[in-house]
Design an enzyme around this catalytic site. Structure first.
Site, PDB file in Angstrom:
ATOM      1  N   LYS A  18      73.772   2.198  68.454  1.00 23.45           N
ATOM      2  CA  LYS A  18      75.188   2.034  68.818  1.00 23.45           C
ATOM      3  C   LYS A  18      75.424   0.688  69.501  1.00 23.45           C
ATOM      4  O   LYS A  18      76.314  -0.078  69.120  1.00 23.45           O
ATOM      5  CB  LYS A  18      75.642   3.179  69.746  1.00 23.45           C
ATOM      6  N   ARG A  93      81.154  12.209  74.666  1.00 25.34           N
ATOM      7  CA  ARG A  93      79.870  12.844  74.410  1.00 25.34           C
ATOM      8  C   ARG A  93      79.932  14.353  74.588  1.00 25.34           C
ATOM      9  O   ARG A  93      78.935  15.035  74.406  1.00 25.34           O
ATOM     10  CB  ARG A  93      78.890  12.309  75.439  1.00 25.34           C
ATOM     11  N   ARG A 132      62.388  -0.465  73.202  1.00 32.52           N
ATOM     12  CA  ARG A 132      63.592  -1.235  73.534  1.00 32.52           C
ATOM     13  C   ARG A 132      63.407  -2.074  74.796  1.00 32.52           C
ATOM     14  O   ARG A 132      62.793  -1.647  75.767  1.00 32.52           O
ATOM     15  CB  ARG A 132      64.783  -0.295  73.736  1.00 32.52           C
ATOM     16  N   ARG A 165      64.610   0.057  80.329  1.00 35.73           N
ATOM     17  CA  ARG A 165      65.432   1.020  81.068  1.00 35.73           C
ATOM     18  C   ARG A 165      64.564   2.130  81.649  1.00 35.73           C
ATOM     19  O   ARG A 165      63.610   2.567  81.019  1.00 35.73           O
ATOM     20  CB  ARG A 165      66.467   1.640  80.107  1.00 35.73           C
TER      21      ARG A 165
HETATM   22  P1  AP5 Z   1      70.403   0.526  70.710  1.00 37.11           P
HETATM   23  O1  AP5 Z   1      71.378  -0.239  69.905  1.00 37.11           O
HETATM   24  O2  AP5 Z   1      70.128   0.115  72.101  1.00 37.11           O
HETATM   25  O3  AP5 Z   1      70.737   2.103  70.606  1.00 37.11           O
HETATM   26  P2  AP5 Z   1      71.886   2.978  71.285  1.00 37.11           P
HETATM   27  O4  AP5 Z   1      72.391   3.904  70.239  1.00 37.11           O
HETATM   28  O5  AP5 Z   1      72.857   2.126  72.013  1.00 37.11           O
HETATM   29  O6  AP5 Z   1      70.974   3.820  72.263  1.00 37.11           O
HETATM   30  P3  AP5 Z   1      71.177   4.263  73.784  1.00 37.11           P
HETATM   31  O7  AP5 Z   1      69.817   4.700  74.258  1.00 37.11           O
HETATM   32  O8  AP5 Z   1      71.902   3.213  74.550  1.00 37.11           O
HETATM   33  O9  AP5 Z   1      72.017   5.497  73.634  1.00 37.11           O
HETATM   34  P4  AP5 Z   1      72.132   6.582  74.646  1.00 37.11           P
HETATM   35  O10 AP5 Z   1      73.236   7.294  74.059  1.00 37.11           O
HETATM   36  O11 AP5 Z   1      70.921   7.399  74.909  1.00 37.11           O
HETATM   37  O12 AP5 Z   1      72.304   5.785  76.051  1.00 37.11           O
HETATM   38  P5  AP5 Z   1      73.560   5.397  76.898  1.00 37.11           P
HETATM   39  O13 AP5 Z   1      73.307   4.100  77.521  1.00 37.11           O
HETATM   40  O14 AP5 Z   1      74.794   5.586  76.122  1.00 37.11           O
HETATM   41  O15 AP5 Z   1      69.024   0.525  69.875  1.00 37.11           O
HETATM   42  C1  AP5 Z   1      67.867   1.140  70.387  1.00 37.11           C
HETATM   43  C2  AP5 Z   1      66.639   0.265  70.058  1.00 37.11           C
HETATM   44  O16 AP5 Z   1      66.404   0.294  68.642  1.00 37.11           O
HETATM   45  C3  AP5 Z   1      66.799  -1.211  70.433  1.00 37.11           C
HETATM   46  O17 AP5 Z   1      65.578  -1.689  70.888  1.00 37.11           O
HETATM   47  C4  AP5 Z   1      67.212  -1.896  69.101  1.00 37.11           C
HETATM   48  O18 AP5 Z   1      66.775  -3.229  69.047  1.00 37.11           O
HETATM   49  C5  AP5 Z   1      66.503  -1.023  68.077  1.00 37.11           C
HETATM   50  N1  AP5 Z   1      67.260  -0.875  66.830  1.00 37.11           N
HETATM   51  C6  AP5 Z   1      68.606  -0.712  66.687  1.00 37.11           C
HETATM   52  N2  AP5 Z   1      68.940  -0.561  65.389  1.00 37.11           N
HETATM   53  C7  AP5 Z   1      67.767  -0.630  64.684  1.00 37.11           C
HETATM   54  C8  AP5 Z   1      67.454  -0.535  63.284  1.00 37.11           C
HETATM   55  N3  AP5 Z   1      68.414  -0.352  62.350  1.00 37.11           N
HETATM   56  N4  AP5 Z   1      66.151  -0.628  62.915  1.00 37.11           N
HETATM   57  C9  AP5 Z   1      65.167  -0.813  63.867  1.00 37.11           C
HETATM   58  N5  AP5 Z   1      65.418  -0.909  65.203  1.00 37.11           N
HETATM   59  C10 AP5 Z   1      66.702  -0.807  65.613  1.00 37.11           C
HETATM   60  O19 AP5 Z   1      73.520   6.528  78.021  1.00 37.11           O
HETATM   61  C11 AP5 Z   1      72.514   6.557  79.000  1.00 37.11           C
HETATM   62  C12 AP5 Z   1      72.772   7.689  79.979  1.00 37.11           C
HETATM   63  O20 AP5 Z   1      74.023   7.457  80.660  1.00 37.11           O
HETATM   64  C13 AP5 Z   1      72.916   9.074  79.363  1.00 37.11           C
HETATM   65  O21 AP5 Z   1      71.647   9.697  79.172  1.00 37.11           O
HETATM   66  C14 AP5 Z   1      73.768   9.780  80.426  1.00 37.11           C
HETATM   67  O22 AP5 Z   1      72.998  10.153  81.541  1.00 37.11           O
HETATM   68  C15 AP5 Z   1      74.734   8.679  80.855  1.00 37.11           C
HETATM   69  N6  AP5 Z   1      75.951   8.665  80.027  1.00 37.11           N
HETATM   70  C16 AP5 Z   1      76.358   7.654  79.211  1.00 37.11           C
HETATM   71  N7  AP5 Z   1      77.514   7.973  78.597  1.00 37.11           N
HETATM   72  C17 AP5 Z   1      77.848   9.212  79.037  1.00 37.11           C
HETATM   73  C18 AP5 Z   1      78.915  10.098  78.744  1.00 37.11           C
HETATM   74  N8  AP5 Z   1      79.880   9.781  77.866  1.00 37.11           N
HETATM   75  N9  AP5 Z   1      78.939  11.303  79.386  1.00 37.11           N
HETATM   76  C19 AP5 Z   1      77.986  11.629  80.291  1.00 37.11           C
HETATM   77  N10 AP5 Z   1      76.939  10.846  80.584  1.00 37.11           N
HETATM   78  C20 AP5 Z   1      76.853   9.656  79.972  1.00 37.11           C
HETATM   79 MG    MG Z   2      73.379   1.914  74.048  1.00 42.79          MG
END
Ligand code: AP5
Ligand code: MG
Ligand code: ZN
Length: 221
Positions: A18, A93, A132, A165
């Site tokens: 994402k 989410r 990552r 992270r």
């Molecule tokens: P990346 O692009 O970083 O993936 P992402 O989908 O953004 O993954 P996140 O881990 O950020 O998602 P998440 O939903 O768990 O975390 P968030 O920060 O939202 O890509 C991942 C890796 O793969 C990178 O190294 C990239 O280079 C590589 N990659 C990408 N595409 C690729 C491809 N096609 N091929 C190969 N490699 C690839 O949330 C974190 C925490 O915050 C949650 O756990 C929760 O506690 C809290 N939180 C956030 N939002 C909410 C919400 N709405 N409600 C409640 N709690 C929330």
């Molecule tokens: Mg992300």
């Protein structure tokens, strides 16, 4: 007459890409990138009350409570740079978040234009999470195998230091996946019923996923 704002949601399990895709699509769409996880991490870096509260949940891989999350994102969407709309990443989410967003947008006569659902198999997600690396200064995301920076440990864009992270361990990633399956996956049906969902195969190289997303955007907007 001014064009009405556009709201696009990027959905998908943890590490589905994402953030990586949002970095590229925000310019294509001309929309601000609003990522709830990044907002929490920004607050944590600045040691705000919100950041410290969120950390307790994030470290376990659990969701931050809806009331806190909804208030934070709606506040962000009300800022000047979101006047044309936003590219949402990681929000909504839960069903409660989706409904709150819908009500808030409807209040100003707006709605969700498109939901892009990135699909990636679980095994691939775990290797994406554990490899990552992120830039401490600009938040750009890298991968030790799939998206290597030119110089190890240094951001290509701003020269900032790359870090891992706290929640990017295999154990926490598995918990985040469980939480995704229980609380976020139901949103796929929710948006599918509304006719705004496009499924994208995210299990291929980053450029190919970007191309597929652009095709879906052109078809829908
Ligand atoms: P990346 O692009 O970083 O993936 P992402 O989908 O953004 O993954 P996140 O881990 O950020 O998602 P998440 O939903 O768990 O975390 P968030 O920060 O939202 O890509 C991942 C890796 O793969 C990178 O190294 C990239 O280079 C590589 N990659 C990408 N595409 C690729 C491809 N096609 N091929 C190969 N490699 C690839 O949330 C974190 C925490 O915050 C949650 O756990 C929760 O506690 C809290 N939180 C956030 N939002 C909410 C919400 N709405 N409600 C409640 N709690 C929330
Ligand atoms: Mg992300
Ligand atoms: Zn950087």
């Amino acid at each position: 007459m001014a064009q009405s704002p556009t709201y696009v949601i990027l959905m998908g399990p943890p590490a589905s890409g994402k953030g990586t895709q949002a970095e590229r699509l925000q310019d294509v769409l001309g929309l601000s990138h609003v990522a709830s996880g990044d907002l929490f991490r920004y607050n944590l870096k600045n040691e705000t009350e919100l950041g410290l509260k969120a950390k307790v949940y994030m470290d376990k891989g659990d969701l931050v409570p809806d009331d806190v999350t909804i208030a934070m994102v709606l506040d962000r969407l009300s800022r000047e740079d979101c006047a044309k709309g936003a590219l949402l990443d990681g929000f909504p989410r839960t069903l409660a978040q989706a409904e709150a967003l819908e009500v808030a947008l409807a209040d100003s006569g707006n709605s969700i234009n498109l939901v892009l659902n990135i699909q990636v198999p679980t095994k691939e997600l775990i290797s994406r999470v554990t490899g990552r690396r992120l830039c401490r200064d600009c938040g750009a995301s890298y991968h030790i195998k799939f998206k290597r920076p030119k110089e190890e440990g240094v951001c290509d864009k701003c020269g900032g230091e790359l870090y891992q992270r706290d929640d990017d361990t295999e154990a926490t990633a598995r918990r985040r996946l469980e939480v995704y399956n229980a609380q976020t996956k139901p949103l796929i049906n929710y948006y599918s019923r509304k006719g705004s969902l496009a499924n994208i195969d995210g299990n291929r190289p980053i450029d190919e996923v970007t191309d597929a997303l652009k095709v879906a955007i052109t078809a829908a907007l």
